[in-house]
Design a protein around this motif. Structure first.
Motif, PDB file in Angstrom:
ATOM      1  N   GLY A 246      25.225  12.483  46.935  1.00 28.09           N
ATOM      2  CA  GLY A 246      25.757  13.705  47.293  1.00 28.09           C
ATOM      3  C   GLY A 246      26.556  14.425  46.045  1.00 28.09           C
ATOM      4  O   GLY A 246      26.732  13.700  44.960  1.00 28.09           O
TER       5      GLY A 246
ATOM      6  N   ASN B 154      29.052  16.900  46.306  1.00 26.47           N
ATOM      7  CA  ASN B 154      30.117  17.726  46.793  1.00 26.47           C
ATOM      8  C   ASN B 154      31.114  17.668  45.817  1.00 26.47           C
ATOM      9  O   ASN B 154      32.025  18.773  45.517  1.00 26.47           O
ATOM     10  N   GLN B 155      31.278  16.755  45.033  1.00 27.45           N
ATOM     11  CA  GLN B 155      32.440  16.730  44.043  1.00 27.45           C
ATOM     12  C   GLN B 155      32.320  17.670  42.889  1.00 27.45           C
ATOM     13  O   GLN B 155      33.389  18.076  42.187  1.00 27.45           O
TER      14      GLN B 155
ATOM     15  N   LEU C  17      30.955  20.938  43.264  1.00 29.98           N
ATOM     16  CA  LEU C  17      30.699  22.096  43.860  1.00 29.98           C
ATOM     17  C   LEU C  17      32.369  22.912  43.472  1.00 29.98           C
ATOM     18  O   LEU C  17      33.343  22.498  43.518  1.00 29.98           O
TER      19      LEU C  17
ATOM     20  N   GLN D  45      25.417  18.142  53.907  1.00 32.44           N
ATOM     21  CA  GLN D  45      26.328  19.043  54.487  1.00 32.44           C
ATOM     22  C   GLN D  45      26.189  20.232  53.725  1.00 32.44           C
ATOM     23  O   GLN D  45      26.660  20.252  52.526  1.00 32.44           O
ATOM     24  N   THR D  46      25.552  21.280  54.364  1.00 28.71           N
ATOM     25  CA  THR D  46      25.757  22.398  53.724  1.00 28.71           C
ATOM     26  C   THR D  46      26.302  23.648  54.821  1.00 28.71           C
ATOM     27  O   THR D  46      26.141  23.358  56.079  1.00 28.71           O
TER      28      THR D  46
ATOM     29  N   ARG E  44      25.391  13.251  57.013  1.00 27.25           N
ATOM     30  CA  ARG E  44      26.772  13.583  56.924  1.00 27.25           C
ATOM     31  C   ARG E  44      27.277  14.029  58.480  1.00 27.25           C
ATOM     32  O   ARG E  44      26.687  14.575  59.241  1.00 27.25           O
TER      33      ARG E  44
ATOM     34  N   TYR F   7      22.451  20.969  46.562  1.00 30.90           N
ATOM     35  CA  TYR F   7      21.985  19.974  46.776  1.00 30.90           C
ATOM     36  C   TYR F   7      20.825  19.483  45.844  1.00 30.90           C
ATOM     37  O   TYR F   7      20.171  20.550  45.479  1.00 30.90           O
TER      38      TYR F   7
END
Length: 351
Positions: free
Chosen positions: A82, A84-85, A87, A236-237, A264, A351
């Motif tokens: 992932g 996410n960190q 973004l 997850q989006t 997620r 992603y």
């Protein structure tokens, strides 16, 4: 790659000497700087300004410089699948630097988790474990109380590198495979994947699914296609949040599908999952991820005998770091040969 390339490693383990030796033999012009940090460190270690200035490749997990600190950075390899960190970080959002995930590290162990939990449920293992703890030998009421996997249909929601390994194992068990992707994959060429894959694993050419669905308009058709097992491996989006909700559980009730979520937690609407369990729309669920996460102690999901919950650990493996280093070396060699790096994050998709 030139003699001026510098690989800066900021991670919670020191790469083995064997890997460093193989890297030196493969890429003799590459300079390597290593800074070992705590696994959950929140601040960058003290690194000389000159090192940052020379760095062209960074291997890290959650610790990133500003664009000004590393003006020559070209490629960032992250530890996780992932992203996410990253973004919202200027280094990610406002530069052309290639950010690559560790896709390819997780498929073996997550596929094992999917089928260990599903088969445990099908073979009543949680019930037998309860009996064992109570020192009770309880004979089954019938020798036809177990539905084996042969002929069952698994629907894989997110046919990336993890989904492709799930498909390989499913086929070995005699199951039929249906695939769903967020974007159209209408021809053999588009169904291939250049994501890093361990040799002999996965489905790089996309040959295992007997049916392939894509896009928002085909989601419900996919879910209504007589699925016995739904495996969720999506990121997850905004597009995937709440994708499996009340309407989708009604479609899955056709065969009372078993739900396996290793993607997620927020892909599933938790309240609707609880309602589906209460109404018997699904036969059960295995959840490595939840929404919220961690799952509160008093949450209703803990109480279901047909639900298996694990603490976001399906991706754990003693080969994790080894595989990440394989991906890093693979991408460094590709760069040296003028090829594009694999596992690159699409900034538009997140992603």
């Amino acid at each position: 790659m030139t003699s001026q390339d510098v690989l800066l490693i900021i991670i919670h383990f020191t790469p083995p000497a064997e890997w460093l030796d193989s890297l030196a033999k493969s890429l003799p012009g590459l300079q390597v700087e290593i800074y070992e940090v705590e696994m959950y460190a929140k601040e960058l270690p003290s690194i000389p300004e000159e090192t940052w200035r020379k760095t062209t490749v960074l291997f890290t997990w959650k610790l990133f410089p500003t664009p000004e600190m590393a003006p020559n950075l070209q490629y960032v390899q992250i530890l996780s699948a992932g992203c996410n960190q990253m973004l919202g970080l200027p280094l990610f959002e406002n530069t052309d630097i290639a950010f690559c995930t560790s896709n390819g590290v997780h498929p073996p162990q997550i596929a094992e988790w999917v089928f260990s939990t599903f088969l445990a449920f099908q073979h009543h293992i949680p019930e037998y474990l309860d009996n064992q703890k109570a020192n009770q030998w309880v004979d089954p009421v019938s020798d036809e109380d177990t539905e084996d996997a042969v002929g069952l249909r698994v629907g894989i929601l997110g046919y990336g590198c993890i989904g492709r390994q799930v498909a390989r194992v499913a086929r070995a068990l005699g199951m039929d495979v249906y695939a769903y992707t967020l974007h159209e994959r209408s021809n053999p060429e588009s169904r291939t994947s250049d994501t890093y894959t361990e040799p002999g694993l996965g489905d790089p050419s996309g040959e295992f699914p007997t049916e392939w669905f894509a896009g928002k308009d085909e989601l419900n058709t996919f879910l209504a296609a007589d699925l016995d097992l739904l495996v969720i491996t999506l990121p997850q989006t905004p597009q995937t949040t709440g994708m499996i909700s009340a309407e989708q559980f009604r479609l899955l009730s056709k065969k009372k599908a078993y739900i396996s979520n290793a993607g997620r937690g927020a892909v599933i609407n938790t309240d609707d999952l609880v309602a589906a369990l209460d109404e018997g729309l699904i036969r059960g669920a295995a959840l490595d991820v939840t929404d919220p996460e961690p799952l509160p102690e008093d949450h209703k999901l803990w109480g279901y005998k047909n639900v298996i919950i694990t603490p976001h650990c399906a991706g754990n493996s003693n080969h994790y770091n080894e595989r990440v280093l394989k991906i890093l070396k693979y991408n460094l060699e590709r760069r040296a040969n003028g090829l594009h790096v694999v596992n690159r994050v699409d900034k538009k998709l997140g992603y």
